[in-house]
Write an enzyme that holds these catalytic residues in place. Sequence first.
Site, short mmCIF file in Angstrom:
data_model
loop_
_atom_site.label_atom_id
_atom_site.label_comp_id
_atom_site.label_asym_id
_atom_site.label_seq_id
_atom_site.Cartn_x
_atom_site.Cartn_y
_atom_site.Cartn_z
N ASN A 152 38.77 63.38 101.61
CA ASN A 152 39.16 62.85 100.22
C ASN A 152 40.51 63.56 99.86
O ASN A 152 41.44 63.24 100.55
CB ASN A 152 38.07 63.33 99.15
CG ASN A 152 37.71 64.58 99.15
OD1 ASN A 152 37.49 65.23 100.11
ND2 ASN A 152 37.65 65.20 97.94
N ASP A 153 40.86 64.14 98.80
CA ASP A 153 42.21 64.46 97.94
C ASP A 153 42.91 64.68 99.18
O ASP A 153 43.09 65.70 100.17
CB ASP A 153 41.90 65.45 97.03
CG ASP A 153 40.82 65.27 96.12
OD1 ASP A 153 40.21 64.39 96.18
OD2 ASP A 153 40.76 66.42 95.28
N SER B 196 41.35 71.50 96.49
CA SER B 196 42.69 70.97 96.45
C SER B 196 43.61 71.83 95.81
O SER B 196 43.33 72.61 94.97
CB SER B 196 42.67 69.50 95.49
OG SER B 196 41.71 68.73 96.29
N GLU C 272 41.10 66.36 86.59
CA GLU C 272 41.21 66.81 87.87
C GLU C 272 42.49 66.41 88.65
O GLU C 272 43.19 65.38 87.82
CB GLU C 272 40.26 66.17 88.93
CG GLU C 272 38.87 66.82 88.71
CD GLU C 272 37.86 66.22 89.75
OE1 GLU C 272 37.37 67.20 90.31
OE2 GLU C 272 37.79 65.29 90.18
#
Length: 479
Positions: free
Chosen positions: A42-43, A103, A220
């Site tokens: 993901n990120d 992250s 976020e």
Amino acid sequence: MNLRDKELREQAIDRVEKYQTVVNQDPYRLHYHIMPPVGLLNDPNGFIHWKGTYHLFYQWMPFKTGHGAKFWGHYASRDLVRWRHEEIALTPSDWYDKNGCYSGSAIVENDLLHVFYTGNVRNDEGDRETYQCLAVSKDGISFEKQGVVARLPKGYTAHFRDPKVWKKNGRWYMVLGAQTERLEGRAVLFTSDNLRDWSFLGDITGSNTDQLDEFGYMWECPDMISLGGKDVLIVCPQGLKADGFRYQNVYQSGYFVGELDEGKPEFKHGEFTELDQGFDFYAPQTTLDESGRRILIAWMGVPDQDEQQHPTIPNQWVHCMTLPRELTLKENKLIQKPVQELKTLRREQKTVEVSLCQAAEQLDLDHPDSAELYIEPSHIEEGFEISFRGAARLIYSKADGVLTLERNSCVDGRVESRHCSLNELRDLNVFLDSSSIEIFVNGGEEVFSARYFPYPGNNDVSISGRKETVMKVTSWTMS
């Protein structure tokens, strides 16, 4: 490297080797996008250009296709096109990050690469603790953790994460995404003069502040950049309600343009604008490269949005990144263009003049699962549509001034759609990969990003007009 770190690295390597054949045989494996070697991606994290190499770290769960205690995976490239998978950068192996190295970002100081990330910790009851952490590398490959450098201030929940760090006037600043104890999304600011001791300055903007009404329960992945003489806060608010064409995904990604006053602190800004009009775009992160370009890359996915229904999951992987995009600011709007280096992938150029009147015309693409199209309409009487491999359609209505991307849902096969309003349609730049589509509209004024999953073997790409439509279509195979 502690014993737990070593064990986790060996287990991840074993899983990559175990499923390498299964993963690579998947017909939806992409040709020119970044993907995980196995498991879930993901990120994007720690995106930076250092000593001629682009480093892109990413949230990685190697042991399953669901979320969990994330690693930092690592890709490196000299040209933003050809990426090499490096050894694992961070593992969730210490008391302050044992449930995930979440992250963060990267900076260079004293010829060392510093990465800042959020350490996630959960107790047996599931209660969360959160810490902002630092790791340092001499070569950009192997990292030595330095531990916790900033802790949770009063008034916020443990949903407090994703540090982005930069330097201004000799001081370091760190913006984080946060949630107040009243469940309001905020962007908050810290400062430091040595990268290890950080002082909390306060909120700079967010939900239920002087500048915004209710605007999400959590923010976020903030990224504060300077562009075109303005400060731009890129951020992902969670909890926005759909409003016409806007906010159609589960969570949003967008930006505010304004001016940051670090002393107060305060970020005075205008309205929120979404970065992408498609189905799959989240957690964008930017870097300023050594040529002075501001480059953005994002996760081509959205949390909690049908991700466990993707047909790649039986083959032990899920998700990818967007293509890297160069950002400019024009009249307070971010313009996104695919980086120039992608042109080095072009092969077998074909150019045709297409004149349509209702009947569909098939495009002659040698490899529609790895192609780029550049479409320049010269006359549109009413509108047109482009069908992509039986799994997606792009529809333009001139009278309504609306461009629509439709796709077949991977959950139940139903048609779902996303839209944007246009004053005119000047050009389209379409990037097709085996299971992704990215459409840059009017030189990057709007972008649609989406995963889609055509039935293997369906390679038909066609254009049909509503009344008379004339356009030039240039295509390339992306090798």
